[in-house]
Design an enzyme around this catalytic site. Structure first.
Site, PDB file in Angstrom:
ATOM      1  N   SER A  58       0.851  -1.188   0.000  1.00  0.00           N
ATOM      2  CA  SER A  58       0.000   0.000   0.000  1.00  0.00           C
ATOM      3  C   SER A  58       0.879   1.228   0.000  1.00  0.00           C
ATOM      4  O   SER A  58       1.992   1.213   0.523  1.00  0.00           O
ATOM      5  CB  SER A  58      -0.904   0.021   1.241  1.00  0.00           C
ATOM      6  N   TYR A  89      -2.766  -1.789  10.002  1.00  0.00           N
ATOM      7  CA  TYR A  89      -2.840  -1.969   8.550  1.00  0.00           C
ATOM      8  C   TYR A  89      -1.622  -1.338   7.878  1.00  0.00           C
ATOM      9  O   TYR A  89      -0.944  -1.982   7.065  1.00  0.00           O
ATOM     10  CB  TYR A  89      -4.127  -1.352   7.996  1.00  0.00           C
TER      11      TYR A  89
END
Length: 251
Positions: free
Chosen positions: A139, A152
């Site tokens: 990400s 995350y």
């Protein structure tokens, strides 16, 4: 990565980036297997797009992963591309009196250990193939985190570092190791509202740009970065980290 004539397994392939990647790769003449937890979605997608193969997989279930690996070896021994895309996300308020690590543990299990277990299960197959490639989805938040999604973001930073080591270790095998580091994309990763958020990049536009970069082999250091990825990726190098972090985390 060779763009056609591959046999490809895509995890997290029933929705979002995974599904769009699977369909784009299938359109280019690859045999594509999608793996996901929801059997009904697997059935629907493979019925709508003949040629795709669906396989059930819960990355947190060791028995399910063993079954999938054995099934792949039996039915698709020519597998040469693994797209490790499955992941989950959850906000966490560590200031709350009732905060515990339940959500964090689930994220680590799927986003970190799931990728490691999947790679370990299928790497022996890939090492015997020509034009072998591993693609993992990290990400853009690996580089500058959103503080309300701490585990995350950290899980994706782990993957970014781990993939560098994997790439180095496999340099003479050879198995190509690529990293996708998507920006904010219109998927349901954080809920249905994300899929229609105008601030997010449409998933089809993201995958189309990724496919162009792969076709041009435009991925220095193994990082497949679309244009929207670049500012955050290089914020620290360019002296913009503090301002970028502050803009993402007001207050």
């Amino acid at each position: 990565m060779k763009m056609t004539g591959n046999t490809i397994l895509v995890t997290g392939g029933t929705s979002g980036i995974g599904r769009a990647l699977a369909e784009a790769l299938h359109e280019r003449g690859n045999r594509v297997i999608i793996a996901g937890r929801r059997q009904a979605l697997l059935d629907q997608i493979t019925a709508d797009r003949p040629g795709l193969v669906g396989m059930p997989l819960d990355l947190n279930d060791a028995a399910a992963l063993s079954r999938l690996a054995a099934d792949v070896r039996l039915r698709f021994p020519e597998l040469n591309v693994l797209v490790a895309n499955a992941g989950i996300s959850q906000p966490e308020d560590m200031t709350a009196d009732n905060w515990d690590v339940t959500d964090a543990q689930a994220i680590v299990e799927t986003n970190i250990l799931g990728v490691l277990r999947l790679t370990a299960a299928l790497l022996p197959v890939l090492k015997g193939r020509t034009n072998a490639t591993i693609i993992a989805t990290s990400s853009n938040l690996a580089f500058v985190p959103r503080a309300d999604f701490p585990t995350y973001c950290a899980s994706k930073a782990f993957l970014h570092s781990w993939l560098q080591s994997l790439r180095h270790q496999l340099r003479n095998i050879p198995v190509e190791v690529l990293e996708l580091a998507p920006p904010y994309v219109q998927t349901e990763l954080t809920g249905t509202q994300q899929a229609s958020d105008p601030r997010a990049m449409p998933v089809d536009a993201y995958v189309a740009e990724v496919m162009q970069l792969l076709e041009r082999k435009d991925h220095p250091r193994g990082e497949v970065l679309v244009e929207r990825d670049r500012a955050r990726r290089w914020a620290e190098r360019d002296g913009r980290y503090d301002s970028t972090f502050a803009g993402m985390n007001p207050g």
